[in-house]
Scaffold this motif. Structure first.
Motif, mmCIF file in Angstrom:
data_model
loop_
_atom_site.group_PDB
_atom_site.id
_atom_site.type_symbol
_atom_site.label_atom_id
_atom_site.label_comp_id
_atom_site.label_asym_id
_atom_site.label_seq_id
_atom_site.Cartn_x
_atom_site.Cartn_y
_atom_site.Cartn_z
ATOM 1 N N VAL A 59 0.843 -1.190 0.000
ATOM 2 C CA VAL A 59 0.000 0.000 0.000
ATOM 3 C C VAL A 59 0.886 1.251 0.000
ATOM 4 C CG1 VAL A 59 -1.704 1.336 1.280
ATOM 5 C CG2 VAL A 59 -1.918 -1.147 1.144
ATOM 6 N N GLY A 60 0.638 2.125 -0.963
ATOM 7 C CA GLY A 60 1.421 3.348 -1.065
ATOM 8 C C GLY A 60 2.702 3.209 -1.855
ATOM 9 N N LYS A 61 3.044 1.978 -2.235
ATOM 10 C CA LYS A 61 4.250 1.761 -3.032
ATOM 11 C C LYS A 61 3.963 2.024 -4.514
ATOM 12 C CE LYS A 61 6.875 0.198 0.356
ATOM 13 N NZ LYS A 61 5.920 0.286 1.462
ATOM 14 N N PRO A 62 4.976 2.431 -5.271
ATOM 15 C CA PRO A 62 4.761 2.687 -6.705
ATOM 16 C C PRO A 62 4.544 1.392 -7.477
ATOM 17 C CG PRO A 62 7.088 2.905 -6.149
ATOM 18 C CD PRO A 62 6.353 2.750 -4.851
ATOM 19 N N PHE A 63 3.563 1.404 -8.378
ATOM 20 C CA PHE A 63 3.272 0.242 -9.217
ATOM 21 C C PHE A 63 3.705 0.546 -10.646
ATOM 22 C CE2 PHE A 63 1.416 -1.436 -5.633
ATOM 23 C CZ PHE A 63 0.701 -2.596 -5.847
ATOM 24 N N TRP A 64 3.859 -0.517 -11.422
ATOM 25 C CA TRP A 64 4.273 -0.413 -12.826
ATOM 26 C C TRP A 64 3.023 -0.138 -13.645
ATOM 27 C CZ3 TRP A 64 9.144 -0.568 -14.893
ATOM 28 C CH2 TRP A 64 9.250 -0.758 -16.261
ATOM 29 N N GLY A 65 2.885 1.084 -14.155
ATOM 30 C CA GLY A 65 1.644 1.480 -14.813
ATOM 31 C C GLY A 65 1.711 1.405 -16.329
ATOM 32 N N HIS A 66 0.617 1.021 -16.941
ATOM 33 C CA HIS A 66 0.485 1.000 -18.393
ATOM 34 C C HIS A 66 -0.823 1.678 -18.804
ATOM 35 C CE1 HIS A 66 3.667 -2.042 -18.365
ATOM 36 N NE2 HIS A 66 3.822 -1.782 -19.641
ATOM 37 N N LYS A 67 -0.840 2.109 -20.045
ATOM 38 C CA LYS A 67 -2.059 2.656 -20.627
ATOM 39 C C LYS A 67 -2.438 1.797 -21.814
ATOM 40 C CE LYS A 67 -4.189 6.886 -22.423
ATOM 41 N NZ LYS A 67 -4.020 8.344 -22.601
ATOM 42 N N LEU A 68 -3.692 1.370 -21.847
ATOM 43 C CA LEU A 68 -4.195 0.605 -22.988
ATOM 44 C C LEU A 68 -4.962 1.555 -23.905
ATOM 45 C CD1 LEU A 68 -4.675 -2.124 -24.443
ATOM 46 C CD2 LEU A 68 -6.817 -2.292 -23.143
ATOM 47 N N SER A 69 -4.394 1.808 -25.062
ATOM 48 C CA SER A 69 -5.078 2.563 -26.114
ATOM 49 C C SER A 69 -5.500 1.575 -27.188
ATOM 50 C CB SER A 69 -4.156 3.623 -26.717
ATOM 51 O OG SER A 69 -3.631 4.467 -25.725
ATOM 52 N N ALA A 70 -6.512 1.934 -27.952
ATOM 53 C CA ALA A 70 -6.964 1.004 -28.987
ATOM 54 C C ALA A 70 -7.691 1.744 -30.095
ATOM 55 C CB ALA A 70 -7.878 -0.063 -28.391
ATOM 56 N N VAL A 71 -7.718 1.109 -31.238
ATOM 57 C CA VAL A 71 -8.496 1.587 -32.383
ATOM 58 C C VAL A 71 -9.390 0.442 -32.827
ATOM 59 C CG1 VAL A 71 -8.430 2.394 -34.766
ATOM 60 C CG2 VAL A 71 -6.704 3.191 -33.125
ATOM 61 N N TYR A 72 -10.667 0.738 -32.977
ATOM 62 C CA TYR A 72 -11.600 -0.253 -33.524
ATOM 63 C C TYR A 72 -12.028 0.233 -34.910
ATOM 64 C CZ TYR A 72 -15.514 -3.375 -34.268
ATOM 65 O OH TYR A 72 -16.356 -4.313 -34.794
ATOM 66 N N ALA A 73 -11.776 -0.596 -35.921
ATOM 67 C CA ALA A 73 -12.148 -0.265 -37.292
ATOM 68 C C ALA A 73 -13.285 -1.183 -37.724
ATOM 69 C CB ALA A 73 -10.951 -0.427 -38.229
ATOM 70 N N TYR A 74 -14.415 -0.593 -38.051
ATOM 71 C CA TYR A 74 -15.579 -1.373 -38.461
ATOM 72 C C TYR A 74 -15.238 -2.191 -39.712
ATOM 73 C CZ TYR A 74 -18.616 1.147 -35.233
ATOM 74 O OH TYR A 74 -19.205 1.661 -34.094
ATOM 75 N N GLY A 75 -15.518 -3.478 -39.639
ATOM 76 C CA GLY A 75 -15.255 -4.371 -40.750
ATOM 77 C C GLY A 75 -13.844 -4.926 -40.772
ATOM 78 N N TYR A 76 -12.956 -4.364 -39.955
ATOM 79 C CA TYR A 76 -11.561 -4.813 -39.947
ATOM 80 C C TYR A 76 -11.155 -5.401 -38.604
ATOM 81 C CZ TYR A 76 -6.488 -4.770 -40.300
ATOM 82 O OH TYR A 76 -5.156 -5.135 -40.280
ATOM 83 N N GLY A 77 -11.453 -4.721 -37.499
ATOM 84 C CA GLY A 77 -11.154 -5.317 -36.207
ATOM 85 C C GLY A 77 -10.620 -4.362 -35.164
ATOM 86 N N PHE A 78 -10.281 -4.952 -34.017
ATOM 87 C CA PHE A 78 -9.844 -4.238 -32.813
ATOM 88 C C PHE A 78 -8.330 -4.317 -32.702
ATOM 89 C CE2 PHE A 78 -8.811 -4.511 -28.212
ATOM 90 C CZ PHE A 78 -9.299 -3.290 -27.787
ATOM 91 N N MET A 79 -7.674 -3.154 -32.538
ATOM 92 C CA MET A 79 -6.210 -3.102 -32.477
ATOM 93 C C MET A 79 -5.771 -2.445 -31.175
ATOM 94 S SD MET A 79 -5.739 -2.002 -36.464
ATOM 95 C CE MET A 79 -7.387 -1.263 -36.526
ATOM 96 N N PRO A 80 -5.259 -3.242 -30.202
ATOM 97 C CA PRO A 80 -4.849 -2.701 -28.901
ATOM 98 C C PRO A 80 -3.359 -2.346 -28.848
ATOM 99 C CG PRO A 80 -4.974 -5.095 -28.794
ATOM 100 C CD PRO A 80 -5.298 -4.709 -30.217
ATOM 101 N N PHE A 81 -3.037 -1.294 -28.071
ATOM 102 C CA PHE A 81 -1.665 -0.821 -27.914
ATOM 103 C C PHE A 81 -1.403 -0.551 -26.433
ATOM 104 C CE2 PHE A 81 -3.259 0.433 -32.041
ATOM 105 C CZ PHE A 81 -2.229 0.114 -32.912
ATOM 106 N N LEU A 82 -0.256 -1.032 -25.928
ATOM 107 C CA LEU A 82 0.140 -0.783 -24.548
ATOM 108 C C LEU A 82 1.342 0.155 -24.517
ATOM 109 C CD1 LEU A 82 -0.115 -4.241 -22.721
ATOM 110 C CD2 LEU A 82 -1.414 -2.174 -22.183
ATOM 111 N N THR A 83 1.257 1.183 -23.678
ATOM 112 C CA THR A 83 2.381 2.095 -23.470
ATOM 113 C C THR A 83 2.649 2.215 -21.973
ATOM 114 O OG1 THR A 83 0.863 3.976 -23.500
ATOM 115 C CG2 THR A 83 2.016 3.465 -25.550
ATOM 116 N N HIS A 84 3.928 2.345 -21.598
ATOM 117 C CA HIS A 84 4.275 2.540 -20.198
ATOM 118 C C HIS A 84 3.878 3.946 -19.772
ATOM 119 C CE1 HIS A 84 7.112 3.293 -16.766
ATOM 120 N NE2 HIS A 84 6.578 2.138 -16.415
ATOM 121 N N LYS A 85 3.606 4.121 -18.492
ATOM 122 C CA LYS A 85 3.118 5.407 -17.985
ATOM 123 C C LYS A 85 4.139 6.535 -18.172
ATOM 124 C CE LYS A 85 4.617 4.610 -13.195
ATOM 125 N NZ LYS A 85 4.168 4.500 -11.790
#
Length: 209
Positions: A59-85
């Protein structure tokens, strides 16, 4: 009541525009591609991730953070991207994910569409800014597409398909204890493999934008 009626009319009108663009993208990709770009709640992607309550010693310690960004293209699909904080977010990250997605679609279809319809969050810092306008202008000026349409959905009233997918991913995260970024990506890939209707791509780690 009048204000509520006007609000609902604006909200449903924008959703109707997105639905029409998505339908056209699925039925006539030479005419239009329809993309939705968004990011999931960042707090859900802190590592390590526990199935039970967080240990008191952490509790209170720093955690390893990520952000999940994504693009969904109709007819093509879901594309996820992870970036460090530590990676800066903002419009550069948004348009990096969109550009990578567009390049994948160009390789897949073998052509660019006449019209590009992009739906993004109604945020000033990431989307309602000069970078967005410049990038859209460049797509037209460089001859890739004839027209770019930008749609900003109303704050708090999205709940569109990409939000539903993020919800499914969040539920999948609760099923396991995760220690490393690779385990996080594998968990997301495994969850999306169980949702074939979304045509999900494997997670891409973005080390730069």
């Amino acid at each position: 009541m009048r204000a509520r009626g006007e609000h609902d009319e604006l909200h449903l009108g924008r959703r109707h525009q997105l639905d029409d663009a998505g339908f056209l993208a699925c039925t006539d990709p030479k005419k239009m591609w329809c993309l939705v770009a968004d990011a999931a709640t960042q707090a859900n992607f802190l590592l390590p991730r526990f199935k039970c309550r967080k240990p008191k010693d952490l509790v209170g310690k720093p955690f390893w953070g990520h952000k999940l960004s994504a693009v969904y293209a109709y007819g093509y699909g879901f594309m996820p991207f992870l970036t460090h904080k530590s990676q800066k977010a903002g419009p550069n990250l948004v348009w990096t994910t969109i550009w990578i997605s567009l390049c994948r679609m160009r390789d897949h279809y073998g052509f660019w569409p006449e019209i590009l319809h992009i739906t993004v969050d109604n945020t000033t810092g990431e989307n309602k800014c000069g970078v967005t306008l410049w990038f859209c202008a460049w797509l037209v000026k460089s001859g890739k597409v004839k027209q770019v349409r930008l749609l900003f959905l109303m704050v708090g009233h999205t709940h569109i398909i990409i939000d539903q997918i993020f919800g499914t991913i969040t539920i999948g995260l609760k099923a396991e204890e995760l220690l490393t970024p690779d385990e996080l990506a594998e968990n997301i890939n495994r969850t999306m493999a169980g949702q074939p209707e979304h045509k999900a791509h494997k997670v891409t780690f973005l080390n730069s934008v």
